[in-house]
Each structure stands twice: as C-alpha cells, then as structure tokens.
Write a protein that holds these residues in place. Sequence first.
Motif, PDB file in Angstrom:
ATOM      1  N   THR A   1     -30.959 -34.893  58.050  1.00  0.00           N
ATOM      2  CA  THR A   1     -30.946 -34.484  59.457  1.00  0.00           C
ATOM      3  C   THR A   1     -32.062 -35.231  60.159  1.00  0.00           C
ATOM      4  OG1 THR A   1     -30.171 -32.277  58.806  1.00  0.00           O
ATOM      5  CG2 THR A   1     -31.021 -32.552  61.064  1.00  0.00           C
ATOM      6  N   GLY A   2     -31.709 -36.320  60.850  1.00  0.00           N
ATOM      7  CA  GLY A   2     -32.743 -37.178  61.419  1.00  0.00           C
ATOM      8  C   GLY A   2     -33.559 -37.777  60.296  1.00  0.00           C
ATOM      9  N   ASN A   3     -34.846 -37.500  60.291  1.00  0.00           N
ATOM     10  CA  ASN A   3     -35.721 -37.993  59.225  1.00  0.00           C
ATOM     11  C   ASN A   3     -36.061 -36.903  58.217  1.00  0.00           C
ATOM     12  OD1 ASN A   3     -35.836 -40.100  61.202  1.00  0.00           O
ATOM     13  ND2 ASN A   3     -37.685 -40.847  60.241  1.00  0.00           N
TER      14      ASN A   3
ATOM     15  N   PHE B   1     -39.308 -44.672  50.863  1.00  0.00           N
ATOM     16  CA  PHE B   1     -39.702 -43.827  51.992  1.00  0.00           C
ATOM     17  C   PHE B   1     -41.118 -43.312  51.791  1.00  0.00           C
ATOM     18  CE2 PHE B   1     -35.142 -43.463  51.354  1.00  0.00           C
ATOM     19  CZ  PHE B   1     -34.657 -43.802  52.608  1.00  0.00           C
ATOM     20  N   ARG B   2     -41.821 -43.146  52.915  1.00  0.00           N
ATOM     21  CA  ARG B   2     -43.145 -42.524  52.885  1.00  0.00           C
ATOM     22  C   ARG B   2     -43.035 -41.140  53.512  1.00  0.00           C
ATOM     23  NH1 ARG B   2     -46.661 -46.348  55.124  1.00  0.00           N
ATOM     24  NH2 ARG B   2     -47.373 -46.954  53.063  1.00  0.00           N
ATOM     25  N   ILE B   3     -43.527 -40.154  52.804  1.00  0.00           N
ATOM     26  CA  ILE B   3     -43.447 -38.780  53.288  1.00  0.00           C
ATOM     27  C   ILE B   3     -44.431 -38.561  54.428  1.00  0.00           C
ATOM     28  CG2 ILE B   3     -43.905 -36.374  52.638  1.00  0.00           C
ATOM     29  CD1 ILE B   3     -42.628 -36.974  49.971  1.00  0.00           C
ATOM     30  N   GLN B   4     -43.946 -37.934  55.494  1.00  0.00           N
ATOM     31  CA  GLN B   4     -44.777 -37.558  56.636  1.00  0.00           C
ATOM     32  C   GLN B   4     -45.203 -36.094  56.531  1.00  0.00           C
ATOM     33  OE1 GLN B   4     -45.586 -40.140  58.857  1.00  0.00           O
ATOM     34  NE2 GLN B   4     -44.554 -41.191  57.182  1.00  0.00           N
ATOM     35  N   SER B   5     -44.303 -35.244  56.109  1.00  0.00           N
ATOM     36  CA  SER B   5     -44.643 -33.848  55.817  1.00  0.00           C
ATOM     37  C   SER B   5     -43.810 -33.413  54.623  1.00  0.00           C
ATOM     38  CB  SER B   5     -44.389 -32.942  57.028  1.00  0.00           C
ATOM     39  OG  SER B   5     -43.021 -32.937  57.386  1.00  0.00           O
ATOM     40  N   GLY B   6     -44.463 -32.710  53.717  1.00  0.00           N
ATOM     41  CA  GLY B   6     -43.790 -32.315  52.485  1.00  0.00           C
ATOM     42  C   GLY B   6     -43.943 -30.829  52.231  1.00  0.00           C
TER      43      GLY B   6
ATOM     44  N   VAL C   1     -38.404 -32.448  52.983  1.00  0.00           N
ATOM     45  CA  VAL C   1     -39.468 -33.369  53.382  1.00  0.00           C
ATOM     46  C   VAL C   1     -39.029 -34.145  54.619  1.00  0.00           C
ATOM     47  CG1 VAL C   1     -40.381 -33.625  51.038  1.00  0.00           C
ATOM     48  CG2 VAL C   1     -38.614 -35.198  51.846  1.00  0.00           C
ATOM     49  N   THR C   2     -40.007 -34.613  55.379  1.00  0.00           N
ATOM     50  CA  THR C   2     -39.761 -35.519  56.495  1.00  0.00           C
ATOM     51  C   THR C   2     -40.321 -36.872  56.114  1.00  0.00           C
ATOM     52  OG1 THR C   2     -39.942 -33.702  58.063  1.00  0.00           O
ATOM     53  CG2 THR C   2     -40.120 -35.923  58.960  1.00  0.00           C
ATOM     54  N   VAL C   3     -39.550 -37.933  56.354  1.00  0.00           N
ATOM     55  CA  VAL C   3     -39.928 -39.254  55.866  1.00  0.00           C
ATOM     56  C   VAL C   3     -39.848 -40.313  56.965  1.00  0.00           C
ATOM     57  CG1 VAL C   3     -39.117 -38.725  53.522  1.00  0.00           C
ATOM     58  CG2 VAL C   3     -37.563 -39.839  55.157  1.00  0.00           C
ATOM     59  N   GLU C   4     -40.474 -41.428  56.706  1.00  0.00           N
ATOM     60  CA  GLU C   4     -40.295 -42.662  57.456  1.00  0.00           C
ATOM     61  C   GLU C   4     -40.027 -43.748  56.433  1.00  0.00           C
ATOM     62  OE1 GLU C   4     -40.080 -43.512  60.570  1.00  0.00           O
ATOM     63  OE2 GLU C   4     -40.592 -41.582  61.501  1.00  0.00           O
ATOM     64  N   PRO C   5     -39.220 -44.734  56.747  1.00  0.00           N
ATOM     65  CA  PRO C   5     -38.432 -44.892  57.969  1.00  0.00           C
ATOM     66  C   PRO C   5     -37.200 -43.988  57.951  1.00  0.00           C
ATOM     67  CG  PRO C   5     -37.892 -46.646  56.447  1.00  0.00           C
ATOM     68  CD  PRO C   5     -38.999 -45.842  55.798  1.00  0.00           C
ATOM     69  N   THR C   6     -36.393 -44.085  59.003  1.00  0.00           N
ATOM     70  CA  THR C   6     -35.134 -43.360  59.059  1.00  0.00           C
ATOM     71  C   THR C   6     -34.241 -43.801  57.901  1.00  0.00           C
ATOM     72  OG1 THR C   6     -35.287 -43.213  61.452  1.00  0.00           O
ATOM     73  CG2 THR C   6     -33.107 -42.903  60.495  1.00  0.00           C
TER      74      THR C   6
END
Length: 201
Positions: free
Chosen positions: A103-105, A135-140, A150-155
């Motif tokens: 869902t998004g990132n 991917f690099r985790i932004q929030s886990g 988890v929220t990741v970058e990039p998409t």
Amino acid sequence: MIALPAVGFQPAYPQLVESVSVSRAGTRAMAFVDYADAYWSIQMRTKPLKASERLLVEAFKDACRGGLQTVLYTPKHMCVPRAYWGNAGAAALLNTGNLVSITGNQLVINSVDNGLTLGAGDLISATTGAYNSLFRIQSGGVAAGNAITVTVEPTVPSYIATGAVMTFKNPIANMRALPGSFSIPDERNPVATFTLVEVPK
C-alpha cells in the motif's frame, strides 16, 4: 547473473538516486517533479589487492561485459538489521518472509518469526522470480502474530509482486557495472574501484 569477485572490499554503502527536476522562478524553487523511478548506486572499492586477487577483479570486469551482465549484489557492510549487530546468527533473520500486501510504500510481511525487529535504516530485499530489489526501511517495528508492517524507500517497482520472498539477512539486488567506471591502477597492491547501479534483472 554473476557474483562480486571473492576479494576484500572497503566499506561502501548503497545510495538512493532520486530523479527529481526542479522548476525555478528566479532563485526560488517552484515545482518539484519526480520524472523517473529511484534506483540504487554503490561506489565499490576493494581493499589493496594481491596479484592473485587482481586477476579475480580483472576477470570480474570482463564478465560484466561493459554492463551487459547482471551482478547479484549483497551489501558487504550492512548485511544484517541493526537490532542484530553482534547476533547475525539469530533465528529470526534466517527465516524469509512473504510479501502479503503493498500500500504505497507500506509493506505487510507475514511468515516471519515473532520478535523479528526491523528499524529505520535497515536494508531488506524482495525477490519475485529473477527480479531482486533492495529497500531501506523508514519505519519498522517488531513482528507479532508472525507478521510485520514496514514503510520503505524506494517505492516498490511493478515487477515485485505480492508473494515475493523477503530477505532480512544478506539482502540481494540486481545491479550492473556502469560502463567506464572500472579503475585498476598499474601499481603494487592496487585498489580497484567501480560503480554498480540497480537494474530490474
């Protein structure tokens, strides 16, 4: 696909390259446009090479065929999440997960060990067939009920689908050597350098 040569590497960390253009009015930035997908780039540097190691790097350079051959890349210095520094053999890392939804990132991953801990800055990867993406985790968080969000970058790119295998230890990515980036000076114990950039496969 080919692997990196079996020589020592100096610390080199994947950098996310964003393709964003900026429109200006005078000195003021007015509009920001994301015109292409982000991708990873790594500036690789070997440790000083022995004569036999130089041959391995030369052979790797040839096998890259000027960037036509895919390199299976695993980070050399960020290969486990921060919570497991000093405990790289933890069972929670050895169990791969299953990508349930995107869902998004934000990614929902199940089939993981309860207690698996992933935090900001950790690298993970997703594999769908021959496609490997980093991917690099932004929030886990901490896995519970055998799942973690988890929220990741990039998409997440379109070629990574639900059902992808998620790797938490020694994540992998498909890369290619940037043409013209190899440098191996003619000297005793040279340091070889080259640039890897992410590709789908």
